[in-house]
Design a protein around this motif. Structure first.
Motif, PDB file in Angstrom:
ATOM      1  N   THR A  88       0.836  -1.196   0.000  1.00  0.00           N
ATOM      2  CA  THR A  88       0.000   0.000   0.000  1.00  0.00           C
ATOM      3  C   THR A  88       0.872   1.246   0.000  1.00  0.00           C
ATOM      4  O   THR A  88       1.916   1.283   0.645  1.00  0.00           O
ATOM      5  CB  THR A  88      -0.951   0.023   1.212  1.00  0.00           C
ATOM      6  OG1 THR A  88      -0.184  -0.061   2.406  1.00  0.00           O
ATOM      7  CG2 THR A  88      -1.935  -1.136   1.168  1.00  0.00           C
ATOM      8  N   LYS A 129       4.288   7.362   2.130  1.00  0.00           N
ATOM      9  CA  LYS A 129       4.660   6.172   2.879  1.00  0.00           C
ATOM     10  C   LYS A 129       4.245   4.930   2.102  1.00  0.00           C
ATOM     11  O   LYS A 129       3.299   4.966   1.323  1.00  0.00           O
ATOM     12  CB  LYS A 129       3.984   6.189   4.248  1.00  0.00           C
ATOM     13  CG  LYS A 129       4.493   7.345   5.097  1.00  0.00           C
ATOM     14  CD  LYS A 129       3.709   7.529   6.365  1.00  0.00           C
ATOM     15  CE  LYS A 129       4.194   8.716   7.166  1.00  0.00           C
ATOM     16  NZ  LYS A 129       4.620   9.878   6.429  1.00  0.00           N
ATOM     17  N   THR A 133       3.744   0.586   2.752  1.00  0.00           N
ATOM     18  CA  THR A 133       3.762  -0.596   3.609  1.00  0.00           C
ATOM     19  C   THR A 133       3.928  -1.794   2.685  1.00  0.00           C
ATOM     20  O   THR A 133       3.132  -1.986   1.757  1.00  0.00           O
ATOM     21  CB  THR A 133       2.459  -0.728   4.422  1.00  0.00           C
ATOM     22  OG1 THR A 133       2.277   0.462   5.190  1.00  0.00           O
ATOM     23  CG2 THR A 133       2.523  -1.932   5.357  1.00  0.00           C
ATOM     24  N   GLY A 160       4.695  -6.218   6.081  1.00  0.00           N
ATOM     25  CA  GLY A 160       4.238  -5.337   7.143  1.00  0.00           C
ATOM     26  C   GLY A 160       5.199  -4.215   7.497  1.00  0.00           C
ATOM     27  O   GLY A 160       4.876  -3.331   8.276  1.00  0.00           O
ATOM     28  N   LYS A 161       6.395  -4.228   6.920  1.00  0.00           N
ATOM     29  CA  LYS A 161       7.385  -3.179   7.192  1.00  0.00           C
ATOM     30  C   LYS A 161       7.015  -1.918   6.420  1.00  0.00           C
ATOM     31  O   LYS A 161       6.492  -1.986   5.312  1.00  0.00           O
ATOM     32  CB  LYS A 161       8.783  -3.625   6.774  1.00  0.00           C
ATOM     33  CG  LYS A 161       9.238  -4.907   7.409  1.00  0.00           C
ATOM     34  CD  LYS A 161       9.750  -4.696   8.796  1.00  0.00           C
ATOM     35  CE  LYS A 161      10.474  -5.939   9.259  1.00  0.00           C
ATOM     36  NZ  LYS A 161      10.126  -6.383  10.547  1.00  0.00           N
ATOM     37  N   GLN A 162       7.318  -0.766   7.014  1.00  0.00           N
ATOM     38  CA  GLN A 162       7.006   0.508   6.387  1.00  0.00           C
ATOM     39  C   GLN A 162       8.270   1.277   6.036  1.00  0.00           C
ATOM     40  O   GLN A 162       9.313   1.090   6.654  1.00  0.00           O
ATOM     41  CB  GLN A 162       6.153   1.365   7.315  1.00  0.00           C
ATOM     42  CG  GLN A 162       4.769   0.797   7.536  1.00  0.00           C
ATOM     43  CD  GLN A 162       3.905   1.729   8.353  1.00  0.00           C
ATOM     44  OE1 GLN A 162       4.378   2.367   9.283  1.00  0.00           O
ATOM     45  NE2 GLN A 162       2.638   1.815   7.992  1.00  0.00           N
ATOM     46  N   SER A 203      13.972   3.580   4.716  1.00  0.00           N
ATOM     47  CA  SER A 203      13.412   2.553   5.585  1.00  0.00           C
ATOM     48  C   SER A 203      13.382   3.021   7.024  1.00  0.00           C
ATOM     49  O   SER A 203      14.244   3.782   7.462  1.00  0.00           O
ATOM     50  CB  SER A 203      14.254   1.278   5.481  1.00  0.00           C
ATOM     51  OG  SER A 203      13.819   0.338   6.428  1.00  0.00           O
ATOM     52  N   ARG A 204      12.396   2.565   7.751  1.00  0.00           N
ATOM     53  CA  ARG A 204      12.310   2.882   9.176  1.00  0.00           C
ATOM     54  C   ARG A 204      13.137   1.906   9.997  1.00  0.00           C
ATOM     55  O   ARG A 204      13.273   2.068  11.198  1.00  0.00           O
ATOM     56  CB  ARG A 204      10.854   2.846   9.623  1.00  0.00           C
ATOM     57  CG  ARG A 204      10.046   3.917   8.913  1.00  0.00           C
ATOM     58  CD  ARG A 204       8.613   3.898   9.295  1.00  0.00           C
ATOM     59  NE  ARG A 204       7.906   4.930   8.527  1.00  0.00           N
ATOM     60  CZ  ARG A 204       6.648   5.226   8.695  1.00  0.00           C
ATOM     61  NH1 ARG A 204       5.930   4.589   9.582  1.00  0.00           N
ATOM     62  NH2 ARG A 204       6.090   6.162   7.964  1.00  0.00           N
ATOM     63  N   ASP A 233       7.886  -7.271  -4.124  1.00  0.00           N
ATOM     64  CA  ASP A 233       7.157  -6.059  -3.744  1.00  0.00           C
ATOM     65  C   ASP A 233       7.584  -4.845  -4.557  1.00  0.00           C
ATOM     66  O   ASP A 233       6.833  -3.879  -4.654  1.00  0.00           O
ATOM     67  CB  ASP A 233       7.376  -5.739  -2.262  1.00  0.00           C
ATOM     68  CG  ASP A 233       6.528  -6.599  -1.347  1.00  0.00           C
ATOM     69  OD1 ASP A 233       5.871  -7.544  -1.842  1.00  0.00           O
ATOM     70  OD2 ASP A 233       6.526  -6.333  -0.136  1.00  0.00           O
TER      71      ASP A 233
END
Length: 82
Positions: A15, A31, A33, A37-39, A54-55, A65
């Motif tokens: 997303t 942003k 995702t 599940g990583k954002q 990356s966070r 992806d």
């Protein structure tokens, strides 16, 4: 969740959202995702180069992806006239 009216996130979904105010030095940002599940934060700089922040240090999204991200990003940018 059907009770809240929010769409349920499915596995392997990528997303993308667009920030209302772009981060400094960018034309547009937002942003993402990834399916795990990583954002991360993404941005397009003044020269049109795409950046991904990356966070989580050293994180790399699943290979499958990347094209999903590009397609979702293109769709979101088209909505706002990019």
């Amino acid at each position: 969740d059907a009770s809240t009216g929010a769409p349920a996130a499915s596995a392997n979904e990528v997303t993308v959202t667009v920030d209302q105010l772009a981060r400094p030095g960018s034309m547009v940002s937002g942003k993402v995702t990834f399916s795990d599940g990583k954002q991360a934060d993404w941005y397009l700089d003044q020269s049109g180069q795409l950046g991904l922040v990356s966070r989580q240090a050293g994180y790399r999204p699943p290979a499958g992806d990347v094209p999903k991200f590009q397609k979702a990003l293109d769709a979101e940018l088209s909505k706002i006239g990019f």
